[in-house]
Design an enzyme around this catalytic site. Sequence first.
Site, short mmCIF file in Angstrom:
data_model
loop_
_atom_site.label_atom_id
_atom_site.label_comp_id
_atom_site.label_asym_id
_atom_site.label_seq_id
_atom_site.Cartn_x
_atom_site.Cartn_y
_atom_site.Cartn_z
N HIS A 14 0.85 -1.19 0.00
CA HIS A 14 0.00 0.00 0.00
C HIS A 14 0.88 1.23 0.00
CE1 HIS A 14 -0.39 1.15 4.54
NE2 HIS A 14 0.73 0.49 4.36
N CYS A 25 5.67 6.22 5.02
CA CYS A 25 4.45 5.56 4.56
C CYS A 25 3.91 6.15 3.26
CB CYS A 25 3.38 5.58 5.65
SG CYS A 25 3.84 4.60 7.09
N HIS A 29 5.15 0.48 -0.17
CA HIS A 29 5.76 -0.51 0.73
C HIS A 29 4.74 -1.60 1.02
CE1 HIS A 29 3.62 2.25 3.42
NE2 HIS A 29 3.62 1.27 4.34
N HIS A 31 3.41 -5.00 3.86
CA HIS A 31 3.37 -5.55 5.21
C HIS A 31 2.90 -7.00 5.16
CE1 HIS A 31 3.77 -1.61 7.11
NE2 HIS A 31 2.80 -1.15 6.32
N HIS A 69 -1.65 -10.57 -1.31
CA HIS A 69 -0.77 -10.26 -2.45
C HIS A 69 -1.42 -9.30 -3.45
CE1 HIS A 69 1.48 -13.57 -0.70
NE2 HIS A 69 2.53 -13.04 -1.31
N GLU A 107 0.25 -4.37 11.30
CA GLU A 107 1.13 -4.25 10.14
C GLU A 107 2.54 -4.72 10.47
OE1 GLU A 107 -0.72 -0.38 7.84
OE2 GLU A 107 0.91 -0.07 9.25
#
EC number: 4.-.-.-
Length: 117
Positions: A14, A25, A29, A31, A69, A107
């Site tokens: 995201h 953020c 990136h 998680h 994914h 996360e």
Amino acid sequence: MYRITKEFHFSASHQLGHLPADHQCARLHGHNYVVVVELASDRLNGDGFVRDYHELKALKDYIDDHFDHRHLNEVLNMPSTAEALARHFFDWCRERWAETSAVKVSETPKTWAEYRP
């Protein structure tokens, strides 16, 4: 009050593009997310459960089909924060299971967001 929880996992990317460019953020990136759904009831059903854990497989299927994914910015019509995910999964679960009392989303191993009305 009886409470049960079940944990689910998925990996996704995201980007929080509304944040300043120098905020970590704001960059693309990913998680390894953990979702914990909590169900609560003051009484047990005829089988002695709050809800049979097997019924919660529907949440696993939903997560696998729509979130795992994937790029969350393309999945959600809201900022893809852990807080927003917790509310999204809470609403999804509450539509199916009236006993839904909270959803937590992680996360990272050290951070959690929770939605509990």
